[in-house]
Each structure stands twice: as C-alpha cells, then as structure tokens.
Scaffold this motif. Sequence first.
Motif, PDB file in Angstrom:
ATOM      1  N   GLN A 164       0.824  -1.214   0.000  1.00 47.82           N
ATOM      2  CA  GLN A 164       0.000   0.000   0.000  1.00 47.82           C
ATOM      3  C   GLN A 164       0.859   1.266   0.000  1.00 47.82           C
ATOM      4  O   GLN A 164       0.434   2.317  -0.489  1.00 47.82           O
ATOM      5  N   LYS A 165       2.066   1.166   0.530  1.00 49.60           N
ATOM      6  CA  LYS A 165       2.954   2.327   0.614  1.00 49.60           C
ATOM      7  C   LYS A 165       3.695   2.605  -0.694  1.00 49.60           C
ATOM      8  O   LYS A 165       4.286   3.663  -0.854  1.00 49.60           O
ATOM      9  N   CYS A 166       3.710   1.646  -1.611  1.00 48.51           N
ATOM     10  CA  CYS A 166       4.497   1.773  -2.840  1.00 48.51           C
ATOM     11  C   CYS A 166       3.817   2.665  -3.874  1.00 48.51           C
ATOM     12  O   CYS A 166       2.596   2.639  -4.028  1.00 48.51           O
ATOM     13  N   ARG A 167       4.642   3.441  -4.574  1.00 50.86           N
ATOM     14  CA  ARG A 167       4.175   4.304  -5.646  1.00 50.86           C
ATOM     15  C   ARG A 167       5.115   4.166  -6.839  1.00 50.86           C
ATOM     16  O   ARG A 167       6.333   4.111  -6.671  1.00 50.86           O
ATOM     17  N   VAL A 168       4.557   4.133  -8.034  1.00 48.13           N
ATOM     18  CA  VAL A 168       5.351   4.171  -9.257  1.00 48.13           C
ATOM     19  C   VAL A 168       5.205   5.558  -9.861  1.00 48.13           C
ATOM     20  O   VAL A 168       4.091   6.081  -9.954  1.00 48.13           O
ATOM     21  N   CYS A 169       6.316   6.158 -10.241  1.00 48.26           N
ATOM     22  CA  CYS A 169       6.231   7.511 -10.813  1.00 48.26           C
ATOM     23  C   CYS A 169       7.312   7.693 -11.876  1.00 48.26           C
ATOM     24  O   CYS A 169       8.223   6.879 -12.018  1.00 48.26           O
ATOM     25  N   ASP A 170       7.208   8.784 -12.619  1.00 45.52           N
ATOM     26  CA  ASP A 170       8.230   9.166 -13.595  1.00 45.52           C
ATOM     27  C   ASP A 170       9.281  10.007 -12.886  1.00 45.52           C
ATOM     28  O   ASP A 170       8.968  10.746 -11.940  1.00 45.52           O
ATOM     29  N   VAL A 171      10.514   9.928 -13.349  1.00 46.93           N
ATOM     30  CA  VAL A 171      11.596  10.638 -12.673  1.00 46.93           C
ATOM     31  C   VAL A 171      11.339  12.145 -12.625  1.00 46.93           C
ATOM     32  O   VAL A 171      11.687  12.823 -11.649  1.00 46.93           O
TER      33      VAL A 171
END
Length: 270
Positions: free
Chosen positions: A239-246
């Motif tokens: 739940q704490k994980c996030r995927v994002c662009d640099v």
Amino acid sequence: AEYMGIEDSRVVMQEEDLHVLFKTHAQQIQELRSHITQTLNDKELADAQEDIWLLRFLVYSDLPKAKGRVIEMLEWRRTNHVDEIEKAVRRGMQPWEFPHHDEIQKYLPHTVFVHYSAQHTPYSLDCSGTWDVRGFLDHVTPAQYFLYMQYKMEYMRITINKLSVESGKLKRWLCLFDTGGATLSQVRPEFLDQVQRSSKLFQRHYREVVGTVMIFNCNSVFRLVFGMVRPFLNPRTIQKCRVCDVQNLSEVIPPSRLPKSVGGPVLLVD
C-alpha cells in the motif's frame, strides 16, 4: 491508475499529528509497557521504550496484535544484541561507518540519507538498476549483509523517531528506488532470498519506520522481480508503494534537494 498492483501516483503518505495520536493511544501505550514488564519480567526494559516507538506498533494495529509484535521485537533485539547497535548509532555513528559498508556500497550503490523532502522527511535512494548482484554474492556473505542491515534499520529508527518528536508529526522514511538499467543478470534466487529476509525483518520489527516507497525508471525486469518479491510483502507495505516518472520527483522533493543522478545538485556521500 495501478502498475502491477502498485498505485501509479506521486502522492506521499500524510503525516499524522503526534499530539492527537498520543492522546488517542495514551492508555494503550501504558498497557504495552505493563505487558512488557509482566511478560519479560523486566520493568527497566519496559520503561526504556520511548512512547513514539511503542506508538508505531499501535497506529495500524489493534492492541492484542501490538502486544505480540512488541514482545517479538524485543526478544529479537535481545537475541541479536541490537541494543549494542543502538548505542553505537546514538553515539553518532554514520551510515558510511557501518560494518561492511564499503563492500556493500561497491556492489549495491545506495544512500541511506540523501536530504529532506518537501515535508522535511528524510529520504534514501537505492540505485537498484545498477546493482552488481554477482559481485555482491561473490564478496559479501549473508551474515555481513544482515549485520549491515541491522545498523541501517536502527539508524533509520532512531533518526525518524527523534525527528517526529521534534516536529510533532508522525514521520516515516521516504524511500526512492531507481530501477533504470536493471537486467536479467541481477535476478538471482540467492540474492532475492537475502532481500526477502531483510524485508520481512524490517516489516516485523521496525513498524511504520518506512513510509512511501517511490519507484521510478521501471522496466520489464522490475516487473519480473516485483512479481517474485510481492508474495513476501504484507498488504500494508504494498500500500505504501508508488510508481512515478523521474520528472515527477520534484513534486515531492524540492529540485535543490535532489541528487545529481536525477537532475539535482546533491552529491551522494555514502
């Protein structure tokens, strides 16, 4: 949106007001202390546990579970002599002084503390896409890696607890993972076994020390590795994980506090 079950977002965890949390959980914190005294027959040990530390076991758990987890954590610390590690860290030991730091840093480039986010939360950076897994396995034993991770966990725990009390907010470490450049040669079962072991340890004995985990530069290898590791992560961690662009990191961390590897001016010191 989601990416392999991980939220695709730059939103970081909100920081709860510490005064409100202490007021809400005051009775439970005292009950935890009494439980330590009765179960381990050690009032001195119970009194030595900081309120902020016991609170972390309560914020996303009921009291019966928290009691079991705190006792398990304290018994683990006693068995592994973690209190001696705590003393070394409290005397001012820095990450680059941890046992086996140089060997591990050579093959698994990372920085435990880079700078502060916009919320004045400390953040780390793991350049996992450039890890030399073969070199690591050839030159670092599991016992050496485990010892290093104990020092790292204790450093993060002590630092984030102190910062939380000073700020009046329940702070958690922000962790960045740059997976750019990851290759299949890094996918080795014996290495994943060590990572899984340390991840389990962190989740069980260092509750709510880590907050948002931001993962960027993801490729197909990351998807493969995450698919292998995910079964060993508890739902709260996922739940704490996030995927994002640099390019979106600057929405969470001021550009002046970003490391050079992602376009900022900060030099990595460890």
